[in-house]
Design an enzyme around this catalytic site. Structure first.
Site, PDB file in Angstrom:
ATOM      1  N   CYS A  68      16.540  -2.398 -22.950  1.00 31.86           N
ATOM      2  CA  CYS A  68      15.093  -2.624 -22.931  1.00 31.86           C
ATOM      3  C   CYS A  68      14.464  -1.251 -22.758  1.00 31.86           C
ATOM      4  O   CYS A  68      14.472  -0.706 -21.667  1.00 31.86           O
ATOM      5  CB  CYS A  68      14.686  -3.556 -21.795  1.00 31.86           C
ATOM      6  SG  CYS A  68      12.882  -3.662 -21.587  1.00 31.86           S
TER       7      CYS A  68
ATOM      8  N   CYS B 100      10.981  -1.357 -20.450  1.00 33.85           N
ATOM      9  CA  CYS B 100      11.035  -1.587 -19.002  1.00 33.85           C
ATOM     10  C   CYS B 100      12.482  -1.894 -18.636  1.00 33.85           C
ATOM     11  O   CYS B 100      13.339  -1.027 -18.762  1.00 33.85           O
ATOM     12  CB  CYS B 100      10.049  -2.655 -18.555  1.00 33.85           C
ATOM     13  SG  CYS B 100       9.960  -4.128 -19.604  1.00 33.85           S
ATOM     14  N   SER B 101      12.760  -3.127 -18.194  1.00 33.19           N
ATOM     15  CA  SER B 101      14.148  -3.430 -17.841  1.00 33.19           C
ATOM     16  C   SER B 101      14.477  -4.899 -18.091  1.00 33.19           C
ATOM     17  O   SER B 101      15.201  -5.520 -17.336  1.00 33.19           O
ATOM     18  CB  SER B 101      14.413  -3.069 -16.376  1.00 33.19           C
ATOM     19  OG  SER B 101      13.502  -3.739 -15.530  1.00 33.19           O
ATOM     20  N   CYS B 102      13.917  -5.475 -19.170  1.00 29.25           N
ATOM     21  CA  CYS B 102      14.180  -6.870 -19.518  1.00 29.25           C
ATOM     22  C   CYS B 102      15.699  -7.071 -19.655  1.00 29.25           C
ATOM     23  O   CYS B 102      16.392  -6.260 -20.274  1.00 29.25           O
ATOM     24  CB  CYS B 102      13.493  -7.229 -20.826  1.00 29.25           C
ATOM     25  SG  CYS B 102      11.694  -7.101 -20.733  1.00 29.25           S
TER      26      CYS B 102
END
Lengths: 80, 217
Positions: B117, B120-122
């Protein structure tokens, strides 16, 4: 609207191929401001060749799949 | 990179009485202050917070590993898993929330997936639990789409000739999980034994099922 766009800069303006339809989802650019988005927008997976993103990329077959909302897509110009 | 178990102390206990607030980082202090305000104003309750945290902690890579092992042993299930991961997971009693939607992508002899991702940090938490720290690092997020082969090499993955890399950037309401290829030499193993081979990283794309680590041939 700018703001909470979910289209990464590294694919903007680049050619890609739609490979999957992922359904209708609330537009994150509105949702981020708690604005109503009852209709939602269509989401697609678009594959980009890494050689089209990075001029020095050495492996022709490698690609990146990015999920993009429909209003960020436009038809490519027909090839001659 | 053994950060799987790096849960915060007191992660599921939100009674801050007795916590020495001067020992907290500025971010932790701010989170605690916001949480206390939300509770104080009745927007969320301590019980709701605890229930949410407990539900998050119950999600571990073992859930994803069960799906992979079943897919390896049952071609029909494999097809259904790739077509609709939510319905297939339900067959095994695994309840996936409707959003974010999860899609499973199969590695093949000539295609290897890598999940990232960049924005962000999906992460497919519903099947893999909490992401490892490196998944959220600027280094991994920026390089996975720029030089995926170098990243894979650092994870110890050697690509055979003719194998293409397909990086998958989780930018929207979908989360992706990799279905790794079943290792050679596992014909005699049953589904539970196979599930034990399926590592978290093999389902992110940065690892391979760990057969060589557990069985000497």
């Amino acid at each position: 609207m700018a703001g909470h766009a979910r289209t990464p800069g590294y694919v903007q303006g680049r050619p890609g191929v739609v490979v999957a339809y992922r359904g209708i989802w609330p537009n994150p650019e509105l949702l981020a401001y708690r604005l109503d988005d009852l209709a939602g927008v269509a989401l697609f997976t678009v594959d980009f060749n890494l050689t089209d993103l990075w001029p020095d990329y050495a492996f022709n077959a490698d690609r990146v799949a990015v999920d993009l909302y429909e209003h960020w897509l436009e038809p490519s110009k027909p090839e001659g | 990179m053994g950060t799987e178990f790096d849960r915060e102390p007191n992660a599921s206990r939100h009674d801050h009485a007795g916590v020495d607030k001067t020992s907290l980082s500025p971010y932790a202090f701010r989170v605690m202050a916001m949480k206390e305000l939300l509770v104080e104003r009745g927007l969320v309750s301590e019980d709701e917070l605890d229930a949410t945290l407990e539900a998050m902690e119950r999600r571990t890579p073992a859930l994803g590993a069960r799906l992979v092992a079943r897919a390896w042993t049952d071609p029909g299930f494999c097809d259904r898993l790739l077509a609709d991961a939510h319905a297939a997971a339900a067959e095994l009693g695994i309840d996936l929330p409707p959003s974010p939607r999860i899609t499973v992508l199969a590695n093949t002899d000539n295609l290897r997936h890598l999940i990232v991702c960049t924005l962000c940090s999906c992460y497919p938490r519903a099947l893999l639990g909490r992401p490892p720290d490196w998944y959220k690092s600027f280094n991994y997020r920026s390089r996975a789409v720029r030089e995926p082969r170098a990243v894979l090499e650092e994870f110890g993955i050697q690509l055979a000739d003719g194998v293409a890399v397909r990086v998958v950037d989780s930018t929207a309401d979908h989360r992706y999980v990799v279905l790794p290829q079943r290792p050679a030499g596992t014909e005699a193993l049953n589904e539970d034994e196979l599930a034990e081979l399926v590592t978290r990283d093999s389902m992110i794309g940065t690892g391979s099922p760990g057969f060589e680590n557990t069985v000497s041939t």
